[in-house]
Design an enzyme around this catalytic site. Structure first.
Site, PDB file in Angstrom:
ATOM      1  N   GLU A  36      -5.316 -20.911  11.514  1.00 51.92           N
ATOM      2  CA  GLU A  36      -5.781 -19.972  10.474  1.00 51.92           C
ATOM      3  C   GLU A  36      -7.296 -19.851  10.576  1.00 51.92           C
ATOM      4  O   GLU A  36      -8.011 -20.844  10.656  1.00 51.92           O
ATOM      5  CB  GLU A  36      -5.357 -20.467   9.085  1.00 51.92           C
ATOM      6  CG  GLU A  36      -6.007 -19.739   7.914  1.00 51.92           C
ATOM      7  CD  GLU A  36      -5.795 -18.222   7.915  1.00 51.92           C
ATOM      8  OE1 GLU A  36      -4.650 -17.761   7.946  1.00 51.92           O
ATOM      9  OE2 GLU A  36      -6.819 -17.477   7.881  1.00 51.92           O
ATOM     10  N   GLY A  39     -10.510 -20.358   7.031  1.00 52.91           N
ATOM     11  CA  GLY A  39     -11.050 -21.607   6.494  1.00 52.91           C
ATOM     12  C   GLY A  39     -10.242 -22.122   5.323  1.00 52.91           C
ATOM     13  O   GLY A  39     -10.525 -23.194   4.786  1.00 52.91           O
ATOM     14  N   GLY A 189      -4.089  -0.234  -7.327  1.00 49.03           N
ATOM     15  CA  GLY A 189      -4.890   0.628  -8.194  1.00 49.03           C
ATOM     16  C   GLY A 189      -4.614   0.372  -9.663  1.00 49.03           C
ATOM     17  O   GLY A 189      -5.535   0.297 -10.481  1.00 49.03           O
ATOM     18  N   HIS A 451      19.693 -15.698 -28.210  1.00 37.60           N
ATOM     19  CA  HIS A 451      19.056 -14.883 -29.245  1.00 37.60           C
ATOM     20  C   HIS A 451      18.016 -15.712 -29.989  1.00 37.60           C
ATOM     21  O   HIS A 451      18.290 -16.866 -30.323  1.00 37.60           O
ATOM     22  CB  HIS A 451      20.111 -14.402 -30.251  1.00 37.60           C
ATOM     23  CG  HIS A 451      19.515 -13.629 -31.396  1.00 37.60           C
ATOM     24  ND1 HIS A 451      19.085 -12.323 -31.245  1.00 37.60           N
ATOM     25  CD2 HIS A 451      19.238 -13.987 -32.674  1.00 37.60           C
ATOM     26  CE1 HIS A 451      18.584 -11.896 -32.406  1.00 37.60           C
ATOM     27  NE2 HIS A 451      18.659 -12.886 -33.289  1.00 37.60           N
TER      28      HIS A 451
HETATM   29  P1  FAD Z   1      -1.533 -12.608   4.997  1.00 39.63           P
HETATM   30  O1  FAD Z   1      -1.392 -13.217   3.681  1.00 39.63           O
HETATM   31  O2  FAD Z   1      -2.470 -11.473   5.169  1.00 39.63           O
HETATM   32  O3  FAD Z   1      -1.935 -13.804   5.976  1.00 39.63           O
HETATM   33  C1  FAD Z   1      -2.282 -13.632   7.312  1.00 39.63           C
HETATM   34  C2  FAD Z   1      -3.317 -14.685   7.667  1.00 39.63           C
HETATM   35  O4  FAD Z   1      -3.512 -14.659   9.076  1.00 39.63           O
HETATM   36  C3  FAD Z   1      -4.686 -14.451   7.047  1.00 39.63           C
HETATM   37  O5  FAD Z   1      -5.092 -15.556   6.273  1.00 39.63           O
HETATM   38  C4  FAD Z   1      -5.618 -14.222   8.239  1.00 39.63           C
HETATM   39  O6  FAD Z   1      -6.906 -14.795   8.056  1.00 39.63           O
HETATM   40  C5  FAD Z   1      -4.866 -14.930   9.359  1.00 39.63           C
HETATM   41  N1  FAD Z   1      -5.143 -14.409  10.692  1.00 39.63           N
HETATM   42  C6  FAD Z   1      -5.133 -13.110  11.109  1.00 39.63           C
HETATM   43  N2  FAD Z   1      -5.413 -13.032  12.428  1.00 39.63           N
HETATM   44  C7  FAD Z   1      -5.587 -14.317  12.854  1.00 39.63           C
HETATM   45  C8  FAD Z   1      -5.885 -14.888  14.118  1.00 39.63           C
HETATM   46  N3  FAD Z   1      -6.033 -14.133  15.213  1.00 39.63           N
HETATM   47  N4  FAD Z   1      -6.026 -16.238  14.186  1.00 39.63           N
HETATM   48  C9  FAD Z   1      -5.860 -17.011  13.077  1.00 39.63           C
HETATM   49  N5  FAD Z   1      -5.578 -16.518  11.863  1.00 39.63           N
HETATM   50  C10 FAD Z   1      -5.428 -15.194  11.767  1.00 39.63           C
HETATM   51  N6  FAD Z   1       2.471  -9.626  -3.028  1.00 39.63           N
HETATM   52  C11 FAD Z   1       3.357 -10.081  -3.947  1.00 39.63           C
HETATM   53  O7  FAD Z   1       4.499 -10.366  -3.590  1.00 39.63           O
HETATM   54  N7  FAD Z   1       3.003 -10.246  -5.263  1.00 39.63           N
HETATM   55  C12 FAD Z   1       1.768  -9.941  -5.698  1.00 39.63           C
HETATM   56  O8  FAD Z   1       1.483 -10.113  -6.896  1.00 39.63           O
HETATM   57  C13 FAD Z   1       0.818  -9.451  -4.780  1.00 39.63           C
HETATM   58  N8  FAD Z   1      -0.427  -9.154  -5.180  1.00 39.63           N
HETATM   59  C14 FAD Z   1      -1.335  -8.700  -4.263  1.00 39.63           C
HETATM   60  C15 FAD Z   1      -2.603  -8.369  -4.712  1.00 39.63           C
HETATM   61  C16 FAD Z   1      -3.553  -7.903  -3.824  1.00 39.63           C
HETATM   62  C17 FAD Z   1      -4.923  -7.562  -4.328  1.00 39.63           C
HETATM   63  C18 FAD Z   1      -3.221  -7.778  -2.439  1.00 39.63           C
HETATM   64  C19 FAD Z   1      -4.238  -7.295  -1.449  1.00 39.63           C
HETATM   65  C20 FAD Z   1      -1.949  -8.094  -1.991  1.00 39.63           C
HETATM   66  C21 FAD Z   1      -0.996  -8.555  -2.893  1.00 39.63           C
HETATM   67  N9  FAD Z   1       0.304  -8.873  -2.498  1.00 39.63           N
HETATM   68  C22 FAD Z   1       1.215  -9.313  -3.421  1.00 39.63           C
HETATM   69  C23 FAD Z   1       0.731  -8.765  -1.094  1.00 39.63           C
HETATM   70  C24 FAD Z   1       0.686 -10.153  -0.399  1.00 39.63           C
HETATM   71  O9  FAD Z   1      -0.618 -10.652  -0.494  1.00 39.63           O
HETATM   72  C25 FAD Z   1       1.105 -10.038   1.059  1.00 39.63           C
HETATM   73  O10 FAD Z   1       2.353  -9.411   1.157  1.00 39.63           O
HETATM   74  C26 FAD Z   1       1.186 -11.412   1.710  1.00 39.63           C
HETATM   75  O11 FAD Z   1      -0.058 -12.052   1.660  1.00 39.63           O
HETATM   76  C27 FAD Z   1       1.660 -11.298   3.154  1.00 39.63           C
HETATM   77  O12 FAD Z   1       1.633 -12.533   3.783  1.00 39.63           O
HETATM   78  P2  FAD Z   1       1.340 -12.677   5.346  1.00 39.63           P
HETATM   79  O13 FAD Z   1       1.351 -14.144   5.618  1.00 39.63           O
HETATM   80  O14 FAD Z   1       2.235 -11.792   6.111  1.00 39.63           O
HETATM   81  O15 FAD Z   1      -0.127 -12.100   5.560  1.00 39.63           O
HETATM   82  P1  NAD Z   2       0.518   1.589  -2.294  1.00 41.38           P
HETATM   83  O1  NAD Z   2       1.134   2.099  -1.060  1.00 41.38           O
HETATM   84  O2  NAD Z   2       1.355   0.868  -3.292  1.00 41.38           O
HETATM   85  O3  NAD Z   2      -0.169   2.792  -3.086  1.00 41.38           O
HETATM   86  C1  NAD Z   2      -1.139   3.637  -2.529  1.00 41.38           C
HETATM   87  C2  NAD Z   2      -1.174   4.941  -3.314  1.00 41.38           C
HETATM   88  O4  NAD Z   2      -2.299   5.704  -2.895  1.00 41.38           O
HETATM   89  C3  NAD Z   2       0.055   5.816  -3.102  1.00 41.38           C
HETATM   90  O5  NAD Z   2       0.636   6.118  -4.350  1.00 41.38           O
HETATM   91  C4  NAD Z   2      -0.501   7.047  -2.372  1.00 41.38           C
HETATM   92  O6  NAD Z   2       0.186   8.234  -2.718  1.00 41.38           O
HETATM   93  C5  NAD Z   2      -1.952   7.076  -2.849  1.00 41.38           C
HETATM   94  N1  NAD Z   2      -2.905   7.777  -1.955  1.00 41.38           N
HETATM   95  C6  NAD Z   2      -3.006   7.657  -0.607  1.00 41.38           C
HETATM   96  N2  NAD Z   2      -4.023   8.433  -0.143  1.00 41.38           N
HETATM   97  C7  NAD Z   2      -4.583   9.063  -1.216  1.00 41.38           C
HETATM   98  C8  NAD Z   2      -5.668  10.007  -1.392  1.00 41.38           C
HETATM   99  N3  NAD Z   2      -6.406  10.452  -0.376  1.00 41.38           N
HETATM  100  N4  NAD Z   2      -5.966  10.441  -2.647  1.00 41.38           N
HETATM  101  C9  NAD Z   2      -5.219   9.991  -3.706  1.00 41.38           C
HETATM  102  N5  NAD Z   2      -4.194   9.104  -3.590  1.00 41.38           N
HETATM  103  C10 NAD Z   2      -3.876   8.639  -2.369  1.00 41.38           C
HETATM  104  O7  NAD Z   2      -0.707   0.673  -1.801  1.00 41.38           O
HETATM  105  P2  NAD Z   2      -1.689  -0.321  -2.575  1.00 41.38           P
HETATM  106  O8  NAD Z   2      -1.608  -0.151  -4.025  1.00 41.38           O
HETATM  107  O9  NAD Z   2      -2.992  -0.196  -1.887  1.00 41.38           O
HETATM  108  O10 NAD Z   2      -1.045  -1.733  -2.226  1.00 41.38           O
HETATM  109  C11 NAD Z   2      -0.946  -2.181  -0.866  1.00 41.38           C
HETATM  110  C12 NAD Z   2       0.155  -3.180  -0.669  1.00 41.38           C
HETATM  111  O11 NAD Z   2      -0.108  -4.403  -1.362  1.00 41.38           O
HETATM  112  C13 NAD Z   2       1.489  -2.668  -1.175  1.00 41.38           C
HETATM  113  O12 NAD Z   2       2.408  -2.782  -0.120  1.00 41.38           O
HETATM  114  C14 NAD Z   2       1.861  -3.560  -2.301  1.00 41.38           C
HETATM  115  O13 NAD Z   2       3.241  -3.857  -2.283  1.00 41.38           O
HETATM  116  C15 NAD Z   2       1.043  -4.827  -2.053  1.00 41.38           C
HETATM  117  N6  NAD Z   2       0.688  -5.369  -3.382  1.00 41.38           N
HETATM  118  C16 NAD Z   2       1.669  -5.872  -4.169  1.00 41.38           C
HETATM  119  C17 NAD Z   2       1.371  -6.311  -5.433  1.00 41.38           C
HETATM  120  C18 NAD Z   2       2.463  -6.847  -6.284  1.00 41.38           C
HETATM  121  O14 NAD Z   2       3.519  -7.139  -5.764  1.00 41.38           O
HETATM  122  N7  NAD Z   2       2.263  -7.003  -7.583  1.00 41.38           N
HETATM  123  C19 NAD Z   2       0.088  -6.245  -5.918  1.00 41.38           C
HETATM  124  C20 NAD Z   2      -0.886  -5.705  -5.099  1.00 41.38           C
HETATM  125  C21 NAD Z   2      -0.567  -5.285  -3.825  1.00 41.38           C
END
Ligand code: FAD
Ligand code: NAD
Length: 472
Positions: A36, A39, A189, A451
């Site tokens: 990873e 860090g 958003g 309930h």
């Molecule tokens: P990641 O979590 O992105 O992990 C990949 C890791 O690989 C990273 O730490 C990166 O540093 C490392 N990496 C990449 N390339 C290399 C390399 N070459 N060598 C070593 N390490 C490397 N999902 C939910 O289910 N519930 C939520 O509430 C939710 N909230 C979210 C809120 C936000 C703001 C965001 C951005 C995402 C959210 N998600 C949520 C989505 C969720 O974070 C991802 O679906 C999840 O982290 C995916 O896991 P992953 O392990 O595939 O990827």
């Molecule tokens: P999203 O795909 O959910 O939504 C992006 C939105 O932006 C869409 O509704 C799209 O129509 C709109 N859009 C795209 N281009 C545009 C433009 N030029 N002008 C106006 N609107 C535009 O993506 P996200 O909200 O960025 O989230 C990214 C990923 O992270 C998702 O896959 C989501 O599942 C994951 N995530 C999950 C959680 C959770 O599970 N609670 C929380 C945060 C993020």
């Protein structure tokens, strides 16, 4: 690690996909290494995603409640002030304790943890640039790519994470913006827009489509939550496309927007712009081309049903391949991929992966929505129950929202469950279990629910699908 040692499994990426696979592999007795580069373990989810955003959502909700929703509960409060620096500290404390927890689990399960950036040297060797600047390499019988995703940039705007931010900037702002415009009314958003709106920013969400909530959210539920978020102070511009941006001024950004189907342009100005138009797979600098692996047009690594790339001992899971970008989806795949390696079977039911949006109230769903069923030509019936008729929601003075079941018109088998309401994210677990086990709405409706609980709204919506609810 040395170049001569061969591991059973080498994992690139220590996010949810990578770290869960590492622990599972350790439990199965495999010799496993996880690389990873950031860090800290836990990836996007723990460090800059799920966890920090939920900390801010929870605490900003408490703040908003204390400010606006105490008088009618018989609590008089005075002198309420926001201490943003301490709210951020609370977030960091949660994140740090959880990432340290994974390090502990790595030790417990004999997982070797290498802090550095991995890239393919050949089909069995990963070269690692360590965080201290030195280099090493690890050989693996199996290699798992779990490198996750990154936020999609908006052409013409430079992300500085201060003025033009992604979710990473949105969990770390040092002061509450006066005006924030959010590009994209998807989950990020709406969650991050909610946080800053509750803390005092004037938030406008610009969404290209005719509904908020991103892909998958049922249209009726989307309308319902939009109404509530509007009551809370957020503004929405639907069917509106951001066409360009100008971030050349020191402390404001301008956006040109137009009606999605063409029409008059309008200029929006804000001190902070949140770009939330989706995320894209991250596989940069892995040297995929060097070993002949390709991504599809959306940047996803192509895999088969056992998560194998076209090089059979190299597999891939999580955000960098197909499916919804969700932490619990990555986690399911992590367990399954290790089971495929060790036992030749594994199981993920992609039709029963819940989605939750952690606004207040929460929105949660599993299975298909009405638009999807119509498109597939499935005959279905609908049953709903409003929280305004649920005793617990009424008592808690928190009764916006509804539960909605979609079931096969003939067999009554549950096809989808959609909830907007308090604790929807916990309640959807019951819907997911019902879907997983092929339950009918009558199975749910004839099950006793305590309930007074919010879950009674779930039972009554099921009753309303095959018969009649009692309290509505
Ligand atoms: P990641 O979590 O992105 O992990 C990949 C890791 O690989 C990273 O730490 C990166 O540093 C490392 N990496 C990449 N390339 C290399 C390399 N070459 N060598 C070593 N390490 C490397 N999902 C939910 O289910 N519930 C939520 O509430 C939710 N909230 C979210 C809120 C936000 C703001 C965001 C951005 C995402 C959210 N998600 C949520 C989505 C969720 O974070 C991802 O679906 C999840 O982290 C995916 O896991 P992953 O392990 O595939 O990827
Ligand atoms: P999203 O795909 O959910 O939504 C992006 C939105 O932006 C869409 O509704 C799209 O129509 C709109 N859009 C795209 N281009 C545009 C433009 N030029 N002008 C106006 N609107 C535009 O993506 P996200 O909200 O960025 O989230 C990214 C990923 O992270 C998702 O896959 C989501 O599942 C994951 N995530 C999950 C959680 C959770 O599970 N609670 C929380 C945060 C993020």
């Amino acid at each position: 690690a040395t170049a001569t040692e061969e591991k059973d499994l080498v994992i690139i990426g220590g996010g949810v996909a990578g770290y869960v696979a590492a622990i599972k592999a350790g439990q199965e007795g495999l010799k496993v290494t996880c690389i990873e580069k950031r860090g800290a373990l836990g990836g996007t989810c723990l460090n800059v995603g799920c966890i920090p955003s939920k900390s801010l959502l929870n605490n900003s909700h408490l703040y908003h409640t204390v400010l606006h929703d105490t008088k009618n509960r018989g609590i008089d409060v005075e002198g309420v002030k926001l201490n943003l620096a301490n709210m951020m500290k609370a977030k960091e404390t949660s994140v740090n304790s959880l990432t340290k927890g994974i390090e502990f689990l790595f030790k417990k399960n004999n997982v070797e943890y290498i802090k550095g950036t991995g890239a393919f040297a050949d089909e069995h060797t990963v070269a690692v640039r360590l965080m201290d600047g030195s280099e090493t390499s690890v050989r693996g019988k199996n290699i798992l790519i779990a490198t996750g995703s990154e936020s999609t940039p908006f052409p013409g705007l430079t992300i500085d994470e201060k003025k033009v931010i992604t979710s990473t900037g949105a969990i770390a702002l040092e002061k509450v913006p006066k005006k924030m415009v959010v590009i994209g009314g998807g989950i990020i958003g709406l969650e991050m827009g909610s946080v800053w709106s509750r803390l005092g920013a004037e938030v406008t969400v610009v969404e290209f489509l005719g509904q908020i909530g991103g892909p998958g959210m049922d249209a009726e539920i989307s309308k319902n939550i939009q109404k509530t978020l509007t009551k809370q102070g957020m503004k929405f511009m639907l069917n509106t496309k951001v066409v360009s941006g100008d971030d050349s001024a020191a402390d404001s950004v301008k956006l040109e927007v137009e009606a999605a189907k063409g029409g008059k342009n309008q200029t929006l100005e804000a001190d902070v712009i949140l770009v939330a138009i989706g995320r894209r797979p991250y596989t940069a600098n892995l040297n995929l081309e060097g070993i002949g692996l390709e991504t599809d047009t959306r940047g996803r690594l192509v895999i088969d049903s056992e998560y194998r790339t076209k090089i059979p001992h190299i597999r891939c899971i999580g955000d960098c391949t197909f499916g919804p970008m969700l932490a619990h989806k990555a986690e399911e795949e992590a367990v399954a991929v290790v089971e495929f390696m060790t036992k030749n079977y594994g199981h993920v039911n992609y039709n029963a992966i819940p989605s939750v949006m952690y606004t207040h109230p929460e929105v949660a769903w599993v299975g298909q929505n009405e638009a999807e069923l119509k498109e597939a030509g499935v005959k279905y019936k609908v049953g709903t129950f409003p929280f305004s008729a649920n005793s617990r929601a009424k008592t808690n003075q928190d009764s916006d929202g509804m539960v909605k079941f979609l079931a096969d018109a003939e067999t009554d088998r549950i096809l989808g469950v959609h909830i907007v309401g308090p604790n929807a994210g916990e309640m959807i677990a019951e819907g997911t279990l019902a879907l997983e086990y092929g339950a009918s709405t009558e199975d749910v409706g004839r099950t006793s629910h305590a309930h007074p609980t919010l879950a009674e709204a779930f039972k009554e919506a099921a009753m309303a699908t095959y018969g009649k609810a009692i309290h509505y």
